[in-house]
Design an enzyme around this catalytic site. Structure first.
Site, PDB file in Angstrom:
ATOM      1  N   VAL A   5       0.825  -1.207   0.000  1.00 36.89           N
ATOM      2  CA  VAL A   5       0.000   0.000   0.000  1.00 36.89           C
ATOM      3  C   VAL A   5       0.857   1.255   0.000  1.00 36.89           C
ATOM      4  O   VAL A   5       0.440   2.294  -0.525  1.00 36.89           O
ATOM      5  CB  VAL A   5      -0.978  -0.004   1.191  1.00 36.89           C
ATOM      6  N   GLY A  28      -5.354  -6.379   1.093  1.00 35.79           N
ATOM      7  CA  GLY A  28      -5.710  -5.616   2.280  1.00 35.79           C
ATOM      8  C   GLY A  28      -4.884  -4.352   2.364  1.00 35.79           C
ATOM      9  O   GLY A  28      -4.422  -3.826   1.360  1.00 35.79           O
ATOM     10  N   GLU A  29      -4.725  -3.838   3.579  1.00 38.26           N
ATOM     11  CA  GLU A  29      -3.927  -2.629   3.860  1.00 38.26           C
ATOM     12  C   GLU A  29      -4.565  -1.358   3.324  1.00 38.26           C
ATOM     13  O   GLU A  29      -4.000  -0.273   3.462  1.00 38.26           O
ATOM     14  CB  GLU A  29      -2.506  -2.751   3.279  1.00 38.26           C
ATOM     15  N   GLY A  30      -5.745  -1.451   2.689  1.00 39.78           N
ATOM     16  CA  GLY A  30      -6.334  -0.303   2.009  1.00 39.78           C
ATOM     17  C   GLY A  30      -5.912  -0.208   0.559  1.00 39.78           C
ATOM     18  O   GLY A  30      -6.239   0.761  -0.138  1.00 39.78           O
TER      19      GLY A  30
END
Length: 345
Positions: free
Chosen positions: A94, A314-316
């Site tokens: 990210v 994930g992680e944004g």
């Protein structure tokens, strides 16, 4: 938390934006969802054309989950700590995407089961606990911890809004979190474990069966408590996911749009919508993940993802990857000529 219904972005401004979109020097409907997103952002900002997105903030909320010790993930919980450190160093997946797209990233240790006191205080000062309970065996949190997590999320969102953020995102970091998120979706929407359990970090068939059984046992253990969103978070959530839920509610209450990421943010969104009816009107879904629980959650929220790229990091990361679509929607409403401006007479 106050359960007063949240008003949506301005219908009047949305109508004005759609009128401008229809008048652009493009064939009717040619801009598809790009134009629709631009009109939605205009309504959220309260003006036509909408302002460029120059202040976008992502908060990555990190925490460990007791279920990780029960064979539900392909990776050990130690990875959570390692990835917090990697984001702090600016070297995570990210981090690269955020640098490419002009997104400010903050990572917070909400409930990592490790001592991260050597990291900057901005990362660690709001830690609520170390890890969360294994939800098939015990409550994830106490009721007080769930309420404090929700309050922390609201506080974080409020601080970012007060600091001028135009668009918010939440990211997740924590081994075992897809198990917890699947349980939250199942409990809130009344679905069985089979329909919400996915492969997370890439578990094999035996791992999937263990994960499904953990979710099923957790749902049985939480029976009779699922009508209260705070109880759902207490029984089946985690400190980091409850914090994300409070963040989403407060952002909507403050009238700032949120671009959702994958399963974790959408699972929290389902709980947030139950907690604050109408909040979902302030959210866009950034991308479709590979997790089945996300599909159920999106349907319940009436959201269609902007991207479908097979992502499950994930992680944004999926939200950040979708940001150019939002900026494109703004650009066409701001910079494309009106048909009336280019046609004679």
């Amino acid at each position: 938390m106050d359960q007063t219904r949240i008003a949506p972005p301005s219908p009047a401004v949305h109508a004005q934006a759609l009128e401008r979109l229809a008048g652009l020097a493009t064939p009717a409907g040619a801009l598809g969802r790009v134009g629709e997103v631009g009109a939605w952002l205009a309504a959220a900002q309260g003006e036509v054309p909408p302002r460029p997105l120059t202040d976008v903030r992502l908060v990555v909320l990190a925490g460990d989950h007791g279920v990780a010790a029960h064979g539900v993930s392909a990776y050990p919980s130690a990875v959570t700590e390692a990835m917090v450190r990697t984001i702090v160093a600016g070297r995570a997946g990210v981090s690269a995407l955020a640098a490419a797209h002009g997104v400010d990233v903050t990572v917070l240790d909400v409930a990592v089961d490790a001592d991260l006191s050597d990291l900057p205080a901005a990362v660690t000062a709001r830690k609520l606990r170390r890890g969360s309970g294994a939800i098939h065996l015990e409550d994830a949190l106490t009721r007080d911890e769930a309420e404090r997590s929700l309050a922390l999320g609201a506080e974080l969102a409020g601080e970012l809004v007060d600091d001028g953020a135009q668009l918010l995102m939440t990211g997740d970091l924590g081994i075992g979190n897809t198990t917890v998120a699947a349980a939250l979706v199942a409990a809130t929407l009344g679905l069985p474990a089979d329909e919400v359990t996915g492969r997370g970090t890439g578990i094999d068939d035996d791992g999937w069966a263990r994960k499904r059984d953990v979710v099923a046992a957790a749902l049985v253990r939480a029976e009779g408590r699922t009508s209260d969103p705070v109880e759902v978070l207490t029984a089946l959530g985690s400190a980091d996911l409850a914090t994300a839920t409070g963040f989403l509610v407060e952002a909507s209450r403050r009238g700032v749009p949120v671009l959702l990421d994958g399963l974790m943010s959408v699972a929290c969104a389902v709980v947030a919508q139950a907690m604050a009816p109408g909040a979902a009107a302030w959210w866009l879904a950034g991308h479709r993940s590979t997790e089945p629980a996300q599909e159920h959650a999106l349907k319940s929220l009436g959201l269609e993802p902007l991207l479908d790229l097979g992502m499950r990091l994930g992680e944004g990361s999926g939200a950040v990857a979708a940001l150019p679509v939002l900026r494109s929607g703004i650009a066409v409403l701001r910079d494309v000529a009106l048909l009336s401006e280019i046609l004679p007479g």
